[in-house]
Each structure stands twice: as C-alpha cells, then as structure tokens.
Write an enzyme that holds these catalytic residues in place. Structure first.
Site, PDB file in Angstrom:
ATOM      1  N   ARG A  70      40.844   6.654   5.521  1.00 43.77           N
ATOM      2  CA  ARG A  70      40.710   8.042   6.502  1.00 43.77           C
ATOM      3  C   ARG A  70      41.847   8.917   6.618  1.00 43.77           C
ATOM      4  O   ARG A  70      42.458   7.873   7.279  1.00 43.77           O
ATOM      5  CB  ARG A  70      39.782   7.890   7.658  1.00 43.77           C
ATOM      6  CG  ARG A  70      38.223   7.192   7.134  1.00 43.77           C
ATOM      7  CD  ARG A  70      37.760   7.913   7.314  1.00 43.77           C
ATOM      8  NE  ARG A  70      36.340   7.535   6.853  1.00 43.77           N
ATOM      9  CZ  ARG A  70      35.551   7.633   7.486  1.00 43.77           C
ATOM     10  NH1 ARG A  70      35.016   7.554   8.548  1.00 43.77           N
ATOM     11  NH2 ARG A  70      33.880   7.229   6.263  1.00 43.77           N
ATOM     12  N   ARG A  84      36.092  -3.324  12.909  1.00 42.24           N
ATOM     13  CA  ARG A  84      35.957  -2.943  14.137  1.00 42.24           C
ATOM     14  C   ARG A  84      34.408  -3.798  14.229  1.00 42.24           C
ATOM     15  O   ARG A  84      34.589  -4.344  15.729  1.00 42.24           O
ATOM     16  CB  ARG A  84      34.864  -1.617  13.693  1.00 42.24           C
ATOM     17  CG  ARG A  84      35.766  -0.441  14.580  1.00 42.24           C
ATOM     18  CD  ARG A  84      35.249   1.071  14.679  1.00 42.24           C
ATOM     19  NE  ARG A  84      36.140   1.619  14.286  1.00 42.24           N
ATOM     20  CZ  ARG A  84      36.171   3.251  15.298  1.00 42.24           C
ATOM     21  NH1 ARG A  84      34.445   3.503  14.915  1.00 42.24           N
ATOM     22  NH2 ARG A  84      36.622   3.864  14.542  1.00 42.24           N
ATOM     23  N   GLU A 138      43.115   9.999   8.883  1.00 44.96           N
ATOM     24  CA  GLU A 138      43.558  10.646  10.178  1.00 44.96           C
ATOM     25  C   GLU A 138      44.475   9.997  10.950  1.00 44.96           C
ATOM     26  O   GLU A 138      44.770   9.274  10.948  1.00 44.96           O
ATOM     27  CB  GLU A 138      42.188  10.240  11.120  1.00 44.96           C
ATOM     28  CG  GLU A 138      41.119  10.595  10.822  1.00 44.96           C
ATOM     29  CD  GLU A 138      39.947   9.728  11.059  1.00 44.96           C
ATOM     30  OE1 GLU A 138      39.952   9.124  11.899  1.00 44.96           O
ATOM     31  OE2 GLU A 138      38.720  10.382  11.087  1.00 44.96           O
ATOM     32  N   GLU A 184      31.612   2.286  18.750  1.00 43.67           N
ATOM     33  CA  GLU A 184      30.089   2.806  17.594  1.00 43.67           C
ATOM     34  C   GLU A 184      30.821   2.272  16.638  1.00 43.67           C
ATOM     35  O   GLU A 184      32.367   1.890  16.619  1.00 43.67           O
ATOM     36  CB  GLU A 184      30.360   4.360  16.931  1.00 43.67           C
ATOM     37  CG  GLU A 184      29.030   4.966  16.230  1.00 43.67           C
ATOM     38  CD  GLU A 184      30.484   5.812  15.260  1.00 43.67           C
ATOM     39  OE1 GLU A 184      30.568   7.161  16.004  1.00 43.67           O
ATOM     40  OE2 GLU A 184      30.109   5.286  13.749  1.00 43.67           O
ATOM     41  N   ARG A 198      41.390   1.708  17.327  1.00 45.05           N
ATOM     42  CA  ARG A 198      40.190   1.739  16.567  1.00 45.05           C
ATOM     43  C   ARG A 198      40.300   2.634  15.312  1.00 45.05           C
ATOM     44  O   ARG A 198      39.416   2.085  14.893  1.00 45.05           O
ATOM     45  CB  ARG A 198      38.974   1.489  17.291  1.00 45.05           C
ATOM     46  CG  ARG A 198      38.720   2.947  18.375  1.00 45.05           C
ATOM     47  CD  ARG A 198      37.458   2.856  18.369  1.00 45.05           C
ATOM     48  NE  ARG A 198      37.544   4.435  19.138  1.00 45.05           N
ATOM     49  CZ  ARG A 198      36.292   5.148  19.353  1.00 45.05           C
ATOM     50  NH1 ARG A 198      35.129   3.932  19.245  1.00 45.05           N
ATOM     51  NH2 ARG A 198      35.919   6.332  19.512  1.00 45.05           N
ATOM     52  N   HIS A 199      41.340   2.749  15.546  1.00 42.76           N
ATOM     53  CA  HIS A 199      41.427   3.339  13.787  1.00 42.76           C
ATOM     54  C   HIS A 199      42.315   2.660  12.961  1.00 42.76           C
ATOM     55  O   HIS A 199      43.590   2.111  13.098  1.00 42.76           O
ATOM     56  CB  HIS A 199      41.742   5.368  14.203  1.00 42.76           C
ATOM     57  CG  HIS A 199      40.659   5.796  15.086  1.00 42.76           C
ATOM     58  ND1 HIS A 199      40.557   6.103  16.049  1.00 42.76           N
ATOM     59  CD2 HIS A 199      39.419   6.370  14.507  1.00 42.76           C
ATOM     60  CE1 HIS A 199      38.885   6.755  16.114  1.00 42.76           C
ATOM     61  NE2 HIS A 199      38.558   6.667  15.599  1.00 42.76           N
ATOM     62  N   SER A 233      26.922   4.772  11.921  1.00 43.29           N
ATOM     63  CA  SER A 233      26.177   5.474  11.942  1.00 43.29           C
ATOM     64  C   SER A 233      25.496   6.312  10.941  1.00 43.29           C
ATOM     65  O   SER A 233      26.608   6.493  10.115  1.00 43.29           O
ATOM     66  CB  SER A 233      27.702   6.974  12.151  1.00 43.29           C
ATOM     67  OG  SER A 233      26.802   8.049  12.347  1.00 43.29           O
TER      68      SER A 233
END
Lengths: 531, 314
Positions: A303, A505, A305, A454, A311-312, A457
């Site tokens: 990712r 996670r 991001e 979370e 948490r990323h 998903s």
C-alpha cells in the site's frame, strides 16, 4: 582477523555508514584479541609458568564444517535443571552478561529467552588468566562452555533457570561480538510499566531498535512475538485447510491497480510499467469463478499510503480468504468468525508462555473473546455511539476515534475484545460490494474489530457482470479500466464473499501492543526501507 | 445474619390530590411550565378532575329537562343519517380493499406496532453469568412471557471460561432452542454470556450493570408489567423479602445457613400452590426455584419438588 568474520557476517548492514562502523569495530576487536593473546595458537606459544588451564579456554578456530573437528553434544539452556545436577555438560549460548569480582567471574548465558548463571572460580585447575579471559569476553559473543551443573542454596532471581548454576571448567569463544553494542539487550527488554516511578527508566528508542533489528530481535519479548506470529499463520493455514479451503498463490506484480489508483506502487516492467498488488482480491475471486469453492492465500500486500501512524505499513502480510456460499453471505461471515475464535483459542492454549513473556515487558490485559463471536449490526453500533454522545450519520463511515470508542463500549457491555460489525452502509463500501436486498442504504458487508481497531474488511461481492457494470458506473469508475475484472464473471460465477486480514495487526492487537512495527520483523513504512 | 427483615406499608404523610384555592388578590401570570402557546396542560394542575365531573352531570340534567325541545327529533334524524353515511363509506372502503387484495391484517398490525413501540425503547440486554451458577430463572421468564413477547436468547462463551459445565450447557440449549407458541410476537434479544463472574450475575442494559439474579428479575418485572409485576401486589413486601432470601441462598457458602434459608421457602409455601399462599406464580417463585436448583438441588424434595415442577410447568 579471520576469527572475527562470522560476527561481522551475521550483522550484515546495508547502509554504508553502518558497514564502515562495523569494519572499524571488527578491526578494534581483532587488535584487542591479538594484544591480549587470547587466541589458541598464541596462548599455546606464550605459556606462562603459572597457567594451569592452558587448552581449557580461548578462541575456537572458525567452524567451517570440518569433519575432523571434535564433535560435542550440547545441552540446551532450557533443559538445565535440578534433575541433571552433578553432570558435566557442554552449553553453547550467548554471553548475556559478565561480571568479575576478585578471583571469581560470574557469567550469564542466554539462549533464546532462557538464561543461566555460570561461575568461574580460581582454583587448582582454573588459572587466574582463565578467569581474566572469561571476564573480558565481549557481551553477545557466542561461547562454548563445559561445566558442572550444581544446585544453589537460594534461587537465582535474575535468571530463568533459578535452581541451578554452572561451574565452568572450559570456556571457548565460538563467535566474538564487537565490544561496543549499539543497544543493550537489558535496556531493550526492560519492562515498560507506566506506574513504576522508582525503576530504571532507560529505554531503547524505536528507531534505534529498528536500525539494529538483529540485536533487538534477540530480546525474549521479540522472540515470543515472532513465534506467536508464526503461530497465527500456522493456525490460519491449519484451520482453513481443515475446513476444506485450498491455499493459492496470487501474483504480486499486476497490470492495473486493483482498488482505485491512488495508493499503488508503480514498478518498471521492461518497456512499460506495472504495479505491486494492493490486495489479492481479484485473483481470489477469479479462483472462485474457476470453481475452487474455498480459497485462501498468505502473501505480501503493498500500500503506497503516506500515513505514518502506529498501524499502517507500506508492505504487510495479508491473510486473505474467499468462499462460495449457497444462500446467505452470513455462511461466510460466520466461517471467518469461527476461524478467528479458533485462532484465538489456539493462541490462548498453545502459546501461553509467549503471551506471558510479552506480558512481562508490556503489561496489557489478556485478550478476551466470545464463542460464538459477537455480531452487531451497523445501526446498533450507531445507537450505542449515540448513547455515548457521538453521532454518526446513517450513511457515514466510523472515524478512527469512533471505532476506538465503540470498541470500549462493546468491551464494557459484552466483555469481548473481538466482534463483527455487519451491514455497513452501501455508500462507503467499494463498488463491487453487494447491496442489501431489502434496505437500499445497507450492503452485505462487514468489518471485524480487535480492541477497537479494524483487522478485517469483507463483503459479499457482486458476481453478476451486469450489476457490477452498473455499480461501477454509479461510482464513476471507467469501465474500460476494469474490463478484465468484469470479464471474470461473464461465464457464470458462484455467489461468494470473503475478506482480507492484516497479519501484523492481528498479532499487535492480540498482544495489545502499541505499534505495528513491533510485530513486523523488518517493517516498511513511508520513512523506512532498511534494514 | 438473622434472616431478611420484613417490610410493611405505611400511609403517605403528605397528600397531593387536594384542591388548591388560588388567591384572587394578585394578578395572574402565564404558567411557565405549561406548553409554549399559553394553553395550560390540565395535567399540570391538581384540582381539575372534579370540575369535569360536574359538567357531565350538568349535561345529563340539561338533557333530562329538555326532552321535549322541538328541534330534538330533527337532530336525532340528522344523526341517524350521518351514521348511515359513515356506514356506507366504510362499506365502500372495504370494497376497494377487496379489489386491491389487501387483507384485514392492517388493523392487527397497528395493535402489534404499539406493543413493539413500547419494547423498542428497551435496548439489547446482556447478561454475564457464572457457569457454576446458571440462571434458571431465565427459562421460567421466557416461558411465562411466551404469549406476549418472544424473549430470544443467544448464548456466548467467554474466553475466560475454557470449558462449560454440564448444567450450564443444558440451560444454554433450553434457552436457545425455545420457540414461543405464537409467532409474530415482538422480540427482545438477550445475549447470555458465560463469563468469569461468581454468584452474582450481571445484567447490562447500558454500561452500569445490575448485580445479582434477583435484582435482574426485579428489573425484568418492571419491564413486563402485566406478567411479572409485583409492586401493586398486596404482598409486595413479602415478595421482596423472599427475593432477598433467594439472593442470600445463592451467596452463602455455609450449609447450615443454606438449610435455614430454605426453611423460609417451605414455611411460605405451606400447603398452597405457590409461595405466600398464592394461586399464581410470582417473581418470588421464579427466583426461589432458580436459587434452589443452583446451590441446593439435593434439598428439593417433598412439597418443594412438587412446587418446583408446578413452577416449571406454569
């Protein structure tokens, strides 16, 4: 010089600076070794008249798997206990700490999370020189020690093997460490208790830890964390295989961005360019369309991001599964729910020790869950939040603070750290999510939470090409770009649902750790690509 | 402990329903507590009920005295006509309905809606119970309510309870498999979580728990007024004290104490069908049966066993 190579090799550094530092250290260590004359040959040549322990200590020649070398049987540190008291054993372990006091020298040996005390005393067979040699071995060196197992009067509080100690007769260095350590293992494994004011407050900074990950990973806590992480993967595979799932491997280099185009890494691919997979979604679904019925995959997910949060990560391990169902996607949702319950139970029962070790350093409440798992509906969650004074719109997503609050509310009422939130609003889910048949606002999708964050998903996916096209248009997506995805459903496809789990996670939240970098062995984030 | 203290009722000291004569020497101002538009809600005032009664009597008097008023027959005829028209209108409506194939369910639904409306205010109920103290009262309550409310109970096992004892498992099966006779009832969802709590089970509606099975029953009796309510019963203090006995029975550890407490039940039961000489089951019976089954199943014999059976069949 030769003897120092293994130590240098073990700590391979990518960055130039570190390499230079390392070389310097190695040089220093070599000089020191030479100066002291601690290696075997020099020891043999300059025999001192009073040394009665010649040939009982020194530096072992580099082990190059020579078949002519002496073979010894070693005992694990964890197996040293009262039952073998009196026996003479060989132990190969790391030198954790050393302390000389007059004619005595105390050494603490460490193997994984187990430690034992070694005592070297000047005596008829042990010379002063040998004790001096022992007290000068750099910390973190690997040593071979021959010793007698002896029981002790009062338990040794600082070691894991409390009821025995070793009285050494031989000490050999197998692989010496550099004298200067960038971080001390004691500091790195010191318990972090918020209310402990009196205790030593020396901590190792997260970045120092990650820069010297090899050393950092030697702490008992890290050993336990990554054994538990292996457990999560193992349980995931075992449980799903038992349920009739097939493990598949999906490509990580993909031709087009799978979920939107923004957060994807571009790589040059010969004359053109390709992307790193953000999720194995499309390929899982293709496997379903190809009649594999139930599939799962474990693999890296990328990712791009630029978010620097606790948490990323930009690269993490995704545990993904997809499953065809008969009538209702709850068949799949409950399969995933049961999977988690099984994993949690497996961890609780098989990894008790690891959880305990991590708990000693980072005191957190044990993870609680319900069996069967708690399923809440999105409107219920909104109601609970509204009662607590946080209004969330009917078609609005939960913000991170709202998720955390909801986690706390659920914990207070149901006493569970794990729950499933079902029936998310359609508007906030990706275009391939199946709309609810009765409620135009809702969709057949769910999120799963651990400690209010979370971790999964998922949703029922649209398996009908026409409806998929319609939904894509509704979301303003260029149909030509996702033609390959839509085509996968042209030749008939079973109704299916699934989801993706972030392994790091799950481990982080199961153990109640505060940062995902603690559960990724070599984490990748926007600011770190090394080591 | 000398057993629970019995309570008795007293007459209220202050009466609130006497008419109040307002002084006239001052000017009046609007009632600030009333609705905004200035109209005064009669409920806010104390002595309006009497006046209403006066008016109706006056009307009766008036009608009696004026039987022979000339316009009366006309008025009657007109009323008859209006009623006839209304009947016609109803007939037309029914015809239209029949044409559109709408069955008469609608009327049924409205009544149902009212009852669900009431219950919608009740949030999800969560009960944390210790696996060694299974709350048998839930099964009884579920059965008693079955004509009015579907008490749908799902059970969960908390991670701190690795193995569920046989009794708890049996109760779980009974509770989850229960189906009320009538379908289409309003449903209340209850989640029973087998958790690491001791004798005092916890009932949560919001964040603050109601501790103890007996107190949970008190709460439920307030929720379902027409079935379990005991607050307007003449023996309210008697019932309350027996509830306390049940609670003490669950909490106590000593056997002599237990036998002493069980004596209260035997005495109260006497030769009647239910406790306190009642002919219908009350909350006291439910709590007592549950407590006995939890901590002293061996003491259920003789008249007690008959009574337990009666309660379970009720």
């Amino acid at each position: 010089m030769v003897e120092n190579k293994p130590a240098e090799g073990a700590e391979k550094q990518d960055s130039k600076k570190a390499a230079k530092k390392e070389a310097k250290k190695a040089e220093k260590a070599a000089k020191k070794a030479e100066h002291k004359g601690t290696n075997l040959q020099s020891q043999a040549s300059n025999v001192e008249e009073a040394d009665v322990s010649v040939g009982k200590y020194g530096q072992l020649p580099l082990i190059r798997s020579d078949t002519k070398a002496i073979q010894r049987t070693f005992t694990y540190v964890k197996d040293l206990n009262k039952t073998i008291a009196g026996n003479v054993v060989w132990v190969r372990a790391r030198l954790h700490a050393v302390r000389a006091r007059g004619k005595q020298c105390f050494i603490v040996l460490r193997e994984k999370e187990f430690t034992v005390q070694v005592l070297t005393n000047v005596s008829e067979t042990i010379s002063k020189q040998m004790v001096k040699f022992a007290s000068n071995i750099p910390k973190e060196s690997i040593v071979d020690i021959e010793a007698k197992v002896a029981t002790v009067g009062s338990p040794i509080a600082s070691c894991t093997q409390q009821d025995v100690e070793l009285i050494s007769t031989q000490i050999w260095i197998v692989s010496a460490s550099a004298n200067q350590l960038p971080l001390q293992i004691e500091d790195a494994s010191r318990p972090e208790k918020a209310d402990d004011e009196d205790g030593l407050n020396i901590r190792v900074n997260q970045d120092t830890r990650l820069d010297n990950r090899v050393l950092d990973l030697r702490t008992p806590t890290n050993q336990a964390i990554f054994r538990l992480e292996a457990g999560v993967c193992h349980l995931f595979r075992e449980i799903l295989t038992k349920k009739g799932f097939v493990e598949i491997h999906t490509p990580k280099i993909i031709p087009a961005a799978s979920e939107g185009g923004a957060n994807v890494f571009t790589v040059s691919y010969f004359k053109g360019s390709a992307y790193l997979a953000q999720s194995p979604q499309l390929y899982k679904q293709m496997a379903i369309a190809a009649d594999f019925e139930k599939v799962f995959t474990v693999g890296a997910v990328f990712r791009a991001e630029d978010s620097n949060t606790h948490r990323h990560l930009t690269e993490f391990v995704g545990l993904d599964l997809e499953m065809a169902f008969r009538y209702h996607y709850h068949e799949v949702m409950m399969t995933i729910g049961d999977l988690f319950t099984e994993i949690f139970k497996g961890l609780r029962d098989q990894y008790k020790r690891e959880i305990e070790i991590v708990g000693q350093q980072f005191s957190v409440e044990p993870f609680s869950f319900l069996e069967p798992p708690l399923v809440l509906q999105y409107p219920d969650a909104r109601k609970m939040l509204a009662e607590a004074g946080v209004e969330v719109g009917e078609e609005e997503d939960l913000s991170t603070p709202a998720e955390k609050l909801l986690g706390r509310l659920v914990k207070a009422k149901y006493d569970t750290d794990y729950y499933i939130l079902d029936k998310y609003p359609l508007a906030i889910r990706p275009f391939y999510t199946m709309p609810d048949p009765n409620d135009p606002i809702a969709s057949n999708s769910y999120d799963m939470f651990m400690r209010g964050e979370e971790i999964l998903s998922g949703a029922q996916r649209i398996h009908d090409a026409d409806l998929l096209t319609e939904r894509a248009k509704h979301h303003g997506i260029d149909i030509s770009k996702i033609a390959a995805y839509i085509d996968a459903f042209k030749y008939g496809c079973a109704p299916h649902a699934g989801g993706g789990i972030g392994m790091e996670r799950v481990v982080m939240l199961y153990l109640g750790l505060d940062n995902i970098r603690k559960t990724s062995m070599f984490p990748r984030d926007p600011k770190r690509v090394a080591p | 402990m000398n057993g629970p203290i019995k309570m008795y009722q007293t007459k209220p000291i202050v009466r609130h329903d006497v008419p109040v004569q307002l002084p006239t020497c001052m000017y009046k101002i609007k009632n600030i507590y009333g609705p905004r538009n200035g109209e005064v809600d009669p409920a806010d005032h104390v002595s309006t009920a009497n006046k209403k009664l006066d008016i109706s009597e006056q009307v009766k008097k008036f009608l009696k005295n004026n039987q022979k008023i000339p316009g009366m027959a006309d008025l009657q005829a007109r009323q008859e006509k209006i009623l006839q028209q209304l009947a016609d209108l109803k007939k037309q409506m029914l015809n239209i309905k029949a044409e559109l194939k709408i069955s008469n369910v609608t009327t049924n639904k409205t009544t149902l809606k009212i009852s669900t409306q009431k219950i919608e205010d009740l949030p999800n109920i969560v009960i944390h119970a210790g696996p060694n103290y299974p709350p048998y009262s839930l099964a009884l309550v579920q059965k008693l309510l079955q004509d009015q409310i579907n008490l749908s109970i799902t059970t969960h096992q908390h991670s701190s309870v690795p193995l569920l004892p046989k009794n708890a498992k049996e109760l779980s099966d009974i509770l989850t498999n229960f189906k009320p006779k009538a379908s289409n009832l309003p449903t209340i969802y209850v989640r029973l979580i087998w958790n690491n709590v001791e004798a005092d089970m916890e009932l949560l509606v919001s964040i603050v728990p109601i501790l103890g099975e007996v107190n949970a029953l008190r709460y439920l009796s307030r929720c379902f007024t027409n079935v379990l309510s005991y607050e307007y019963d003449s023996d309210v203090s008697e019932i309350d004290s027996l509830l306390d006995v049940s609670h003490a029975l669950i909490s106590t550890k000593s056997t002599p104490e237990k036998t002493k407490l069980i004596q209260h039940f035997i005495k109260s039961l006497g030769k009647s069908s239910y406790l306190i000489g009642k002919t219908k089951i009350t909350v006291a019976d439910i709590a007592a049966v549950s407590a006995l089954k939890q901590v002293a199943p061996s003491s259920i014999n003789g008249s007690l066993s008959q009574w337990v059976k009666r309660c379970e069949a009720a």
